[in-house]
Write an enzyme that holds these catalytic residues in place. Structure first.
Site, PDB file in Angstrom:
ATOM      1  N   SER A  14      13.891  43.213  40.245  1.00  0.00           N
ATOM      2  CA  SER A  14      12.845  44.817  40.404  1.00  0.00           C
ATOM      3  C   SER A  14      11.582  44.492  41.057  1.00  0.00           C
ATOM      4  CB  SER A  14      12.160  44.561  38.970  1.00  0.00           C
ATOM      5  OG  SER A  14      11.059  45.964  38.888  1.00  0.00           O
ATOM      6  N   THR A  53      13.812  50.886  32.232  1.00  0.00           N
ATOM      7  CA  THR A  53      15.463  50.796  32.768  1.00  0.00           C
ATOM      8  C   THR A  53      16.721  50.529  32.566  1.00  0.00           C
ATOM      9  OG1 THR A  53      15.420  50.441  35.673  1.00  0.00           O
ATOM     10  CG2 THR A  53      14.489  49.001  33.976  1.00  0.00           C
ATOM     11  N   LYS A  57      17.432  53.945  29.191  1.00  0.00           N
ATOM     12  CA  LYS A  57      16.466  54.925  29.132  1.00  0.00           C
ATOM     13  C   LYS A  57      16.934  56.356  28.086  1.00  0.00           C
ATOM     14  CE  LYS A  57      15.835  54.287  33.974  1.00  0.00           C
ATOM     15  NZ  LYS A  57      15.466  54.704  35.395  1.00  0.00           N
ATOM     16  N   ASP A  69       8.351  67.646  27.543  1.00  0.00           N
ATOM     17  CA  ASP A  69       9.633  68.211  27.322  1.00  0.00           C
ATOM     18  C   ASP A  69      10.665  68.096  28.623  1.00  0.00           C
ATOM     19  OD1 ASP A  69       8.456  69.597  25.605  1.00  0.00           O
ATOM     20  OD2 ASP A  69       7.081  71.618  26.990  1.00  0.00           O
ATOM     21  N   ASN A  78      11.765  57.112  31.015  1.00  0.00           N
ATOM     22  CA  ASN A  78      11.271  56.014  31.928  1.00  0.00           C
ATOM     23  C   ASN A  78       9.979  55.788  31.736  1.00  0.00           C
ATOM     24  OD1 ASN A  78      10.571  57.612  33.951  1.00  0.00           O
ATOM     25  ND2 ASN A  78      10.704  56.209  35.000  1.00  0.00           N
ATOM     26  N   GLY A 121      21.533  56.763  32.061  1.00  0.00           N
ATOM     27  CA  GLY A 121      19.627  57.117  32.027  1.00  0.00           C
ATOM     28  C   GLY A 121      19.860  58.313  33.525  1.00  0.00           C
TER      29      GLY A 121
HETATM   30  O1  LIG Z   1      13.834  48.861  38.608  1.00  0.00           O
HETATM   31  C1  LIG Z   1      12.863  49.289  38.118  1.00  0.00           C
HETATM   32  O2  LIG Z   1      12.023  48.629  38.415  1.00  0.00           O
HETATM   33  C2  LIG Z   1      12.571  50.509  37.820  1.00  0.00           C
HETATM   34  C3  LIG Z   1      13.723  51.208  38.314  1.00  0.00           C
HETATM   35  C4  LIG Z   1      13.711  52.905  37.416  1.00  0.00           C
HETATM   36  O3  LIG Z   1      14.645  52.769  36.567  1.00  0.00           O
HETATM   37  C5  LIG Z   1      12.283  53.318  36.852  1.00  0.00           C
HETATM   38  O4  LIG Z   1      12.551  53.984  36.602  1.00  0.00           O
HETATM   39  C6  LIG Z   1      11.413  52.489  36.650  1.00  0.00           C
HETATM   40  O5  LIG Z   1      10.725  52.561  35.614  1.00  0.00           O
HETATM   41  C7  LIG Z   1      11.327  50.951  36.741  1.00  0.00           C
END
Ligand SMILES: O=C(O)C1=C[C@@H](O)[C@@H](O)[C@H](O)C1
Ligand SMILES: Nc1ncnc2c1ncn2[C@@H]1O[C@H](COP(=O)(O)OP(=O)(O)OP(=O)(O)O)[C@@H](O)[C@H]1O
Ligand SMILES: [Mg+2]
Length: 396
Positions: A14, A53, A57, A69, A78, A121
């Site tokens: 990440s 993530t 999700k 919504d 997320n 998700g």
């Molecule tokens: O790999 C990541 O750091 C992320 C990936 C997505 O799922 C994003 O939605 C999440 O906020 C962060």
């Protein structure tokens, strides 16, 4: 300021902590968790909120007190904020992130048959955006669903392909969920994976001159919106492009190619020093791995053995990020090395006049005239590189 966290099963890939550091002055931690640990983690009051993530999700919906919504309609959360009274509210910022990505890549899905790989998700969000943007048909391919990888040939006429699976994601670089050769009508490829910067799927699409993008712009755009919730303040949209540029320049490897003796090692060390980056020389990795000098490897084991080890070392270096990497002059002799280099690399061709090239300790440079070698390789150096540097001025 409270701290925030990213919750997922595996998070080694990440870039979210890096990206959030661009949007605000708050701590942002990686929180790897098993499903049974989620509820307790979400209750920890030291966190003002979270990103969520893969693969949670959908799971966290039932753990939120309130759901926006959009997040409810999509069925995927997320971003979670803890309000003053301790209640957890779930949002979906991936929706706007995916729209941003499609626009940035100039991929228009209106009237297109779209194939979405994966059913988690992120897939739900992608499906909603594609429908809202006027896709004519949306097919979901999953391992166990009605449409799956066994009968995917039913949908070889898909025009847009979106990968929401982790196939090809670090550390599983080099894998692809589908063979693009099968999709003769394909007009665009979107891979939500951002590490590596270009997955095999994206590189395959680029090789066919198809519009293609990885997921970094989506990641940054969704992070910007999450950060607005975290800090309860507006962040201008220009900040998204700035953050993308900064993340690219901090994470992409600078990879030096060019003729043997052109100065890749010399300049590579200097560039790494100046940028405060780690320097890696593929030739040094080979020598260390084999416990022999390069002329010895050529003599005892031959060139094809050397090339095999060279590719293995290149793979090990190029899945990493933020390095300066000097290659050996023959790296462009093997087509297989192209994707390995391109996945995370900005490629720089170091040029030096042939009569200035050092040939000592370089078995191939001694076995053939340098102008012949240059003729054989120059088109590859040019095609593989993003730009070149002339290294004809004396430096020592
Ligand atoms: O790999 C990541 O750091 C992320 C990936 C997505 O799922 C994003 O939605 C999440 O906020 C962060
Ligand atoms: N601009 C320069 N001025 C003076 N000497 C140079 C210059 N560029 C390279 N050299 C010298 O040329 C030799 C070869 O350079 P270097 O080892 O960096 O090449 P390389 O591209 O890494 O070669 P290889 O492909 O064999 O790894 C070294 O002795 C280096 O110091
Ligand atoms: Mg070198």
């Amino acid at each position: 300021m409270k701290k925030f966290g990213l919750i997922g099963e595996k998070l080694g890939h990440s870039y979210s902590p890096l990206i959030h550091s661009k949007f605000g002055d708050y701590e942002y931690e990686l929180c790897e968790a098993k499903e049974e640990e989620l509820e307790a983690l979400l209750k920890k009051e030291e966190y003002g909120g979270f990103n969520i993530t893969i693969p949670y999700k959908k799971t966290v919906l039932k753990l939120c007190d309130e759901i926006s919504d959009t997040a409810r309609a999509i069925g995927s959360v997320n971003t979670i904020i803890r309000s003053e009274d301790g209640k957890l509210k779930g949002y979906n910022t991936d929706y706007d992130g995916f729209i941003y990505l499609l626009k940035a890549a100039k991929i228009d899905v209106k009237g297109m048959k779209c194939m979405v790989l994966g059913s988690g998700g992120a897939s739900l969000t992608v499906q909603t955006v594609l429908a809202d943007m006027g896709a004519s048909e949306i097919v979901i391919i999953s391992r166990k669903g009605e449409n799956n990888y066994e009968n995917i040939n039913r949908h070889f006429d898909s025009e847009i392909i979106v990968n929401t699976t982790p196939v090809g994601m670090y550390p599983g670089n080099g894998r692809t969920p589908v063979n693009l050769d099968d999709f003769k009508n394909c007009r665009g490829v979107v891979d939500l994976i951002y590490n590596p910067n270009k997955t095999k799927l994206v590189l395959d699409a680029m090789a066919k001159s198809l519009p293609a993008t990885g997921g970094l712009a989506m990641l940054v755009a969704q992070a910007k919106e999450s950060s607005e919730f975290f800090q309860n303040k507006k962040i201008e949209d220009e900040e998204i492009e700035n953050a993308i540029d900064e993340v690219r320049s901090e994470t992409l490897n600078a990879i030096l190619i060019g003729m043997p003796g052109a100065g890749k090692t010399l300049l590579g060390k200097e560039i790494a020093d100046r940028m405060g980056r780690e320097f890696v020389d593929i030739d040094d990795m080979i020598v260390e791995h084999e416990g022999m000098s390069i002329p010895e490897i050529f003599e005892k084991k031959g060139e094809s053995y050397f090339r095999k080890v060279e590719t293995e070392m290149l793979e090990q270096a190029c899945v990493k990020t933020g390095l300066v990497i000097a290659t050996g002059g023959g790296i462009v002799k093997k087509k297989l090395n192209y994707n390995i280099i391109k996945q995370n690399g900005v490629v720089i061709w170091i040029k030096r006049d042939l009569d200035k090239l050092e040939t000592d300790g370089r078995p191939l440079s001694q076995s053939m005239p340098l102008d012949q070698m240059y003729e054989e390789r120059k088109d590859a150096y040019s095609y593989w590189s993003d730009f070149f540097i002339n290294n004809n001025e004396e430096r020592e």
